[in-house]
Design a protein around this motif. Structure first.
Motif, PDB file in Angstrom:
ATOM      1  N   GLU A 123      19.887 -48.980  48.734  1.00 52.37           N
ATOM      2  CA  GLU A 123      21.133 -48.949  48.613  1.00 52.37           C
ATOM      3  C   GLU A 123      21.149 -48.416  47.425  1.00 52.37           C
ATOM      4  OE1 GLU A 123      23.558 -53.236  46.277  1.00 52.37           O
ATOM      5  OE2 GLU A 123      20.803 -53.518  47.429  1.00 52.37           O
ATOM      6  N   LEU A 124      22.418 -48.483  46.507  1.00 51.56           N
ATOM      7  CA  LEU A 124      22.721 -47.310  44.808  1.00 51.56           C
ATOM      8  C   LEU A 124      22.906 -48.331  44.283  1.00 51.56           C
ATOM      9  CD1 LEU A 124      24.491 -44.062  46.057  1.00 51.56           C
ATOM     10  CD2 LEU A 124      21.743 -44.551  45.653  1.00 51.56           C
ATOM     11  N   HIS A 125      22.598 -48.564  42.892  1.00 53.70           N
ATOM     12  CA  HIS A 125      22.610 -48.956  41.829  1.00 53.70           C
ATOM     13  C   HIS A 125      22.235 -48.692  40.667  1.00 53.70           C
ATOM     14  CE1 HIS A 125      17.956 -49.569  41.469  1.00 53.70           C
ATOM     15  NE2 HIS A 125      18.406 -49.483  40.467  1.00 53.70           N
TER      16      HIS A 125
ATOM     17  N   GLY B 181      27.956 -46.295  48.109  1.00 50.79           N
ATOM     18  CA  GLY B 181      26.992 -47.260  48.178  1.00 50.79           C
ATOM     19  C   GLY B 181      25.926 -47.289  48.342  1.00 50.79           C
ATOM     20  N   VAL B 182      25.595 -46.025  49.435  1.00 52.23           N
ATOM     21  CA  VAL B 182      24.084 -46.135  50.236  1.00 52.23           C
ATOM     22  C   VAL B 182      24.057 -44.352  49.961  1.00 52.23           C
ATOM     23  CG1 VAL B 182      23.693 -45.748  52.760  1.00 52.23           C
ATOM     24  CG2 VAL B 182      25.170 -47.092  52.235  1.00 52.23           C
ATOM     25  N   CYS B 183      22.573 -44.548  49.680  1.00 52.77           N
ATOM     26  CA  CYS B 183      22.190 -43.350  49.662  1.00 52.77           C
ATOM     27  C   CYS B 183      22.214 -42.285  50.678  1.00 52.77           C
ATOM     28  CB  CYS B 183      20.116 -43.179  49.289  1.00 52.77           C
ATOM     29  SG  CYS B 183      18.804 -42.096  48.696  1.00 52.77           S
TER      30      CYS B 183
ATOM     31  N   ASP C  20      15.254 -47.857  47.689  1.00 59.91           N
ATOM     32  CA  ASP C  20      14.494 -47.680  48.292  1.00 59.91           C
ATOM     33  C   ASP C  20      13.411 -46.443  47.216  1.00 59.91           C
ATOM     34  OD1 ASP C  20      15.058 -49.582  49.007  1.00 59.91           O
ATOM     35  OD2 ASP C  20      15.965 -48.415  51.325  1.00 59.91           O
ATOM     36  N   ASP C  21      13.608 -45.903  46.312  1.00 58.79           N
ATOM     37  CA  ASP C  21      13.064 -44.406  46.422  1.00 58.79           C
ATOM     38  C   ASP C  21      13.562 -44.095  45.168  1.00 58.79           C
ATOM     39  OD1 ASP C  21      11.961 -42.018  45.984  1.00 58.79           O
ATOM     40  OD2 ASP C  21      11.103 -41.621  48.115  1.00 58.79           O
ATOM     41  N   ARG C  22      13.219 -44.254  44.301  1.00 61.92           N
ATOM     42  CA  ARG C  22      13.737 -44.005  42.333  1.00 61.92           C
ATOM     43  C   ARG C  22      13.786 -42.634  41.938  1.00 61.92           C
ATOM     44  NH1 ARG C  22      14.695 -47.845  38.977  1.00 61.92           N
ATOM     45  NH2 ARG C  22      13.668 -46.606  37.170  1.00 61.92           N
ATOM     46  N   THR C  23      13.314 -41.721  43.226  1.00 61.64           N
ATOM     47  CA  THR C  23      13.136 -40.075  43.225  1.00 61.64           C
ATOM     48  C   THR C  23      14.750 -39.927  43.700  1.00 61.64           C
ATOM     49  OG1 THR C  23      12.266 -39.876  44.761  1.00 61.64           O
ATOM     50  CG2 THR C  23      11.057 -40.189  42.990  1.00 61.64           C
TER      51      THR C  23
END
Length: 223
Positions: A159-161, A151-153, A134-137
């Motif tokens: 979602e983290l990947h 697995g959750v920011c 959702d937010d690459r920063t």
């Protein structure tokens, strides 16, 4: 003092350049920052650079050197720490000539090099890093961060990947490309007896102090 620094990939937050800038008491210069300033201010050089960026072409040595020349002519003689520049061997003689024109030759070139085992540690650490969809920063670094939910920011619940370029093979490839780029530049300065190489191990501060000691032993006398 006028020093060029080549620091390896792998420093994501604080870097040896931060500590060296303070220890040498000189301004730090990144070519990328100089370029962005010209583009944002719409200078003649910035307009030319913007056209090259839009075209996707490789920046020619001429315009890179002109941007550096413009900065050094306007800067005081307080010295500098150039970080990651010159980044092509063809740029090094141009910088030499420019500094001769100014009567301000380089005092030293510091190359920080990762031993193989340290490089592998960086590769594995970077491959474990996760980005938020959702937010690459928002990033998660297992070595320094703790997840509240797997697995959750932590920041926004996204979602983290793993980043598409963060596989171990991709990261190793970037290290190899960096070393291939730096090696001929380093040899250019080695032939002038300006090059000092130290291992980039331990914390950023420890690496910086090791480099500073090596520069002093080589004849540089930082203030």
């Amino acid at each position: 003092m006028r020093v060029v620094l080549f620091q390896p990939l792998g420093f994501d937050r604080e870097t040896p350049a931060d500590s060296l800038t303070e220890a040498l008491a000189v301004p730090r210069i990144h070519f990328g920052s100089l370029l962005r300033t010209h583009v944002s201010q719409g200078t003649e050089l910035g307009i030319r650079a913007a056209k090259i960026i839009e075209s996707g072409r490789l920046f020619p040595d001429e315009i890179i050197t002109e941007i550096v020349r413009d900065h050094l002519h306007r800067a005081t003689d307080a010295g500098f720490l150039f970080v990651g520049y010159p980044h092509r061997v063809t740029l090094a003689p141009a910088l030499d000539e420019l500094l001769r024109e100014l009567g301000q030759p380089l005092d030293g070139v510091l190359r920080l090099r990762l031993p193989e085992e340290e490089k592998e540690r960086h590769v594995r650490r970077r491959a474990r890093r996760r980005l938020c969809r959702d937010d690459r920063t928002h990033t998660f670094e297992p070595s320094v961060d703790t997840l509240l939910v797997e697995g959750v920011c932590n920041a926004c619940g996204g979602e983290l990947h793993q980043g598409e370029n963060d596989s171990e093979s991709s990261i190793r490839g970037r290290f190899e490309s960096y070393e291939a780029m730096v090696e001929p530049v380093a040899q250019h300065y080695a032939r002038q007896d300006l090059l000092v190489t130290v291992d980039a191990v331990g914390t950023s501060d420890e690496t910086a102090m090791r480099g500073l000691t090596a520069l002093r032993e080589h004849g540089l006398r930082p203030t």
